[in-house]
Design a protein around this motif. Sequence first.
Motif, PDB file in Angstrom:
ATOM      1  N   CYS A   1      -2.958   2.364   0.129  1.00 36.87           N
ATOM      2  CA  CYS A   1      -2.501   1.860   1.413  1.00 36.87           C
ATOM      3  C   CYS A   1      -1.011   2.151   1.508  1.00 36.87           C
ATOM      4  O   CYS A   1      -0.380   2.509   0.508  1.00 36.87           O
ATOM      5  CB  CYS A   1      -2.784   0.364   1.572  1.00 36.87           C
ATOM      6  N   ILE A   2      -0.454   2.033   2.696  1.00 42.28           N
ATOM      7  CA  ILE A   2       0.968   2.319   2.910  1.00 42.28           C
ATOM      8  C   ILE A   2       1.709   1.008   3.159  1.00 42.28           C
ATOM      9  O   ILE A   2       1.249   0.149   3.912  1.00 42.28           O
ATOM     10  CB  ILE A   2       1.160   3.288   4.082  1.00 42.28           C
ATOM     11  N   SER A   3       2.851   0.879   2.498  1.00 40.97           N
ATOM     12  CA  SER A   3       3.679  -0.326   2.605  1.00 40.97           C
ATOM     13  C   SER A   3       5.131   0.077   2.813  1.00 40.97           C
ATOM     14  O   SER A   3       5.543   1.178   2.434  1.00 40.97           O
ATOM     15  CB  SER A   3       3.539  -1.159   1.326  1.00 40.97           C
ATOM     16  N   THR A   4       5.915  -0.823   3.396  1.00 42.53           N
ATOM     17  CA  THR A   4       7.353  -0.544   3.520  1.00 42.53           C
ATOM     18  C   THR A   4       8.073  -0.761   2.198  1.00 42.53           C
ATOM     19  O   THR A   4       9.118  -0.166   1.950  1.00 42.53           O
ATOM     20  CB  THR A   4       7.995  -1.456   4.574  1.00 42.53           C
ATOM     21  N   GLY A   5       7.538  -1.660   1.352  1.00 40.79           N
ATOM     22  CA  GLY A   5       8.239  -2.007   0.120  1.00 40.79           C
ATOM     23  C   GLY A   5       9.547  -2.718   0.382  1.00 40.79           C
ATOM     24  O   GLY A   5      10.429  -2.751  -0.485  1.00 40.79           O
ATOM     25  N   ASP A   6       9.687  -3.329   1.552  1.00 42.79           N
ATOM     26  CA  ASP A   6      10.984  -3.862   1.974  1.00 42.79           C
ATOM     27  C   ASP A   6      11.122  -5.351   1.672  1.00 42.79           C
ATOM     28  O   ASP A   6      10.136  -6.084   1.562  1.00 42.79           O
ATOM     29  CB  ASP A   6      11.160  -3.627   3.476  1.00 42.79           C
TER      30      ASP A   6
END
Length: 400
Positions: free
Chosen positions: A300-305
């Motif tokens: 999955c895609i995440s901002t990691g923010d």
Amino acid sequence: VSGATIENGTIIIQNGKIAAVGTNVQIPAGAEKIDGKGMSVFPGMIDAGTNMGLAEITLAVNGSVDLTEAGTMNANAKAIKGIHPHSAHVNVTRVNGITTVMSAPNGGLISGQAAIINLNGSTPDEMAVVREYALVINFPRIAVGGGFGGGFGGGGAAVDFNEAVRRRDTQVEELKKIFRNAESYFRAKDAYAKDKSLPYPTTDQKLEALAPFIKGEKPIIFTADRERDIRGVAKFVAEMKVKGILMGGQEAWKAADDLKKNNIPVIYTHIYSLPVRDDDDYDYLFAAPSKMAAAGVKFCISTGDVGPEVRDLPYHAGLAGAFGLSKEDALKSVTLYAAEILGVADKMGSLDVGKVANVVVADGELLEARTNIKYMFINGRMIPLTSRHTELFDSFKDRK
């Protein structure tokens, strides 16, 4: 996102859940109706790798930052205890269509336990979807320094490669020792429970906290980016027989064989990162999700923010879609795929009957920067589309 697109459909939300979806839906008497003509309805987006609610102003107000604990081993630290439900980042994020996030602690070797939360509620308990979801481990990496961009330990004085390997191996052994100590601790407790004549094992809260993770009952999130470190994670997961999830994953597609063999999905957090090496292609990180999809890696895609830029989640997925990832997979990467990796796909991630009504109504494609969110629901409750940004806009829009 779990089936075919429904044209001119209707969704019934009742008691906080999706009660019906389709083209021939019987609307209950007395229901509040929202005309969505010309608009599209999506499941709320999920960011599976944030520090939401644990930090407010990271560079200036230390008292608003609760990301890390002292020391290297903090398995008993729980993010849910530190989440600030009234953080300005919550409203700013959810008005862009993100309804759920995983919030995780940082720092040390074993950072603590991440929580899955919905972005609505007056207390952390009201927000909680899974209070203690996963253990976060910053997997030791081979860091030789140098390079640009940051992400593989770039910057600082260069270290001899063999020395870097030695340091990494020492840290991995330290991690294994912690796991073995925990196993011994639980054996001693079990033995005492059966035979009270044995010495009473002194309670160790940090080792106690490891129980569901070393037994494989709950997942462990390992942070790693470079291929050799990702393969190290896969080896550790196989050896210790734990349930692993990779977070970061810049070169996860290169280690696809090990990841698939050990059933390790990826929370990819580097769409906005700079390429690491001077001779990397400019789209090296943009194209990584499409390469994972082609290699059969679950991701999955995440901002990691930390919090303020979690609102950009749809644009991370949109960029991946512009660099090889299919439109369908791009949308799923921030909805259904994220829910599956976090183990909450029975509750959210798609517009299916019986799931929690985390629903977004927009005037265009969800991943388009020009799209506006018109309505949103979290747990079936309509959420006001206001935030610090909208308040400031309203305050100054008529100023001359």
